[in-house]
Motif scaffolding. Sequence first.
Motif, PDB file in Angstrom:
ATOM      1  N   ASP A 173       0.864  -1.169   0.000  1.00 44.06           N
ATOM      2  CA  ASP A 173       0.000   0.000   0.000  1.00 44.06           C
ATOM      3  C   ASP A 173       0.909   1.229   0.000  1.00 44.06           C
ATOM      4  N   ARG A 176      -0.409   4.613   1.564  1.00 34.77           N
ATOM      5  CA  ARG A 176      -0.302   4.664   3.020  1.00 34.77           C
ATOM      6  C   ARG A 176       1.161   4.658   3.461  1.00 34.77           C
ATOM      7  N   ASP A 207       2.060   6.713  -6.190  1.00 38.38           N
ATOM      8  CA  ASP A 207       1.318   6.503  -4.952  1.00 38.38           C
ATOM      9  C   ASP A 207       2.115   6.947  -3.725  1.00 38.38           C
ATOM     10  N   LEU A 326      -3.686  -4.716  -1.767  1.00 39.93           N
ATOM     11  CA  LEU A 326      -2.659  -3.918  -1.118  1.00 39.93           C
ATOM     12  C   LEU A 326      -2.235  -4.476   0.232  1.00 39.93           C
ATOM     13  N   PRO A 328      -0.027  -3.645   3.771  1.00 36.03           N
ATOM     14  CA  PRO A 328       0.529  -2.512   4.516  1.00 36.03           C
ATOM     15  C   PRO A 328       2.046  -2.606   4.669  1.00 36.03           C
TER      16      PRO A 328
END
Lengths: 342, 342
Positions: A173, A176, A207, A326, A328
Amino acid sequence: MTRPPTNATGPAQRVTSLDVSRVAGVSQSAVSRAFTPGASISPETRRRVLEAAQRLGYQPNAIARSLVTQRSGIVALIVGELHNPFYPQALSQFAQALEMRGKRALLLTHDARRDVQETLEAARSYQIEAAIVFPTRLNAAPPSLGNVEEGGIPVLLFNRHLPGHQLLSVACDNYRGGRLAAQVLLDAGSRQPAFIGGDPDTSTHQDRLRGFTERLAEAGVRPVATPARAFQYDWGVQATLHLDAAGDRPDAFFGANDIVAIGILDALRTLGRRVPQEVSVIGFDNIEESARLAYRLTTIGQPLEAMVEDALRALEDPQPGEGPRLHPGELIWRDTVAGSRP
Amino acid sequence: MTRPPTNATGPAQRVTSLDVSRVAGVSQSAVSRAFTPGASISPETRRRVLEAAQRLGYQPNAIARSLVTQRSGIVALIVGELHNPFYPQALSQFAQALEMRGKRALLLTHDARRDVQETLEAARSYQIEAAIVFPTRLNAAPPSLGNVEEGGIPVLLFNRHLPGHQLLSVACDNYRGGRLAAQVLLDAGSRQPAFIGGDPDTSTHQDRLRGFTERLAEAGVRPVATPARAFQYDWGVQATLHLDAAGDRPDAFFGANDIVAIGILDALRTLGRRVPQEVSVIGFDNIEESARLAYRLTTIGQPLEAMVEDALRALEDPQPGEGPRLHPGELIWRDTVAGSRP
DNA sequence: CTGAAAGCGCTTACAG
DNA sequence: CTGAAAGCGCTTACAG
């Protein structure tokens, strides 16, 4: 030894199930059954077949089996340049995970001369069951990769996704992760951070950058600079040096990946700027090199093992149209960010 | 569009040569010939076949072809752990070189649980034409690898050789490389050099050590220490620290490979010993990491491309009983050895 | 140059 | 549980 697997002259004679059946005194079908888990065969027959097979050095021909079962058990791994050590690690994980499942990895390459599409087409002739594509630039991918999926072979993009396209993909991700990097630098007191980007045409770059700037904006901070070019060491060095020459003195850096961050660290050392006392640096990936004493890079680690497992699961039961899966990223705290572990 | 390659429900329908032959209005053999270079077929027939194939999205099934031609076109690449970046590079080179020759690379792994032999046996079922094995420890290899060659599949050891065994192998001339390293350190004025070894059960370790000590002996110098354990960064750090703690202060180090040498450099930095003013360091391999500004490691580079080409050549025409094919290492002069480039 | 046919080494209904 | 037979998708003598 009625029929040795090799003979002195000429190439080795292949031992077939027919050879085994003759030695074992059973039918050829029985030999096949002895090697098919769950097939209906008596223990005694199986024993005799296995014994004869052992004697002759027989092993079922996977090629012939593939032809009839319509399942090759082969998954294509399509890689580009391997300058980023993150990919060899992923590659090796995939190969192992595939073996665990009784599958095989066919290793194929793509580069400027042979694009992914072309490589994938070639792989198709081997009746691959799925293909995993390692990073490509975004712009190169869409038209081509789409076609192949039509061909019925599920394709998964690893560590990238294609916005607006229905390809399977597994990635960290990054949005994030980018936010987390911003958070970490803000916590370290940074007010003038810089982002040294990678290849701007990749989702990883985009991203991470977006997450980073958005979190920063929430704290009322704007990055002093966000140059981007390539996920390479030399670029990390160069970008940092240029920034400094231009009079920009960021108080922190977020490298688009570890390789870039390591370039930043080396450039900073050249400039005599102390890390983390004067400037903080954070990367992304957590490659082995980042743990070296010379760097001790604080970074966002990718959960490689989980990503690999998830990729294989996604491929086993492809749901076209599902978004990227995704995972983390995890903060790996080392010595390049000021302050103490959050 | 008489018969689209996919249909909405169920898995994609495979397009076969028979489908193409019907559309093109020729025999199935003609289709096969159109895809076989050098086959006797009229230009007009070929054109019609190719056109129909194009329309249907047909591609010959390599699995079926393999079955009848008895040539799979598949070469197995058997790798262990990929902690040393030298191997991913080699891997990628092999995959590309193989593709150039119209072959495919099957990627297989071996580890503590699955030894090379077992992996090779499994690969055999895919009718591989040859296998390239990436480093293993010496002691694990002999009995197993021998057997497979009997099976008729040529096996080549990359970057290792097995003394006393008749396996094909391609490696750097590690003995001469070891001598070269000694020469370079002697030229730099070293009189108390140390060798930090890798895995002592490997030919790479043994040959480099032998070359090193022999050249040293010719100059009347004995290494102050030659501990050995693993081709790993941590070991390089640890060995250097231990030596220092024991009161040994070598004036130069030869790391069994670059990873180890980089560990030595980091340990030396920790100890506050200046490189190359107080102590010289030389490595082996010339991996990318060695060029980093933080290291600038002087090293013996392996001619990877030539080695890969040679390996493939050796496999095409295996001469059993020939010794290892050795390639000369090349001195890569950077900043970790005192004095000026020889 | 072309097509019909055999066969590569298996798996898998089918009948017993 | 077992064997005979068909068939997976090709290549390659063979005859024309």
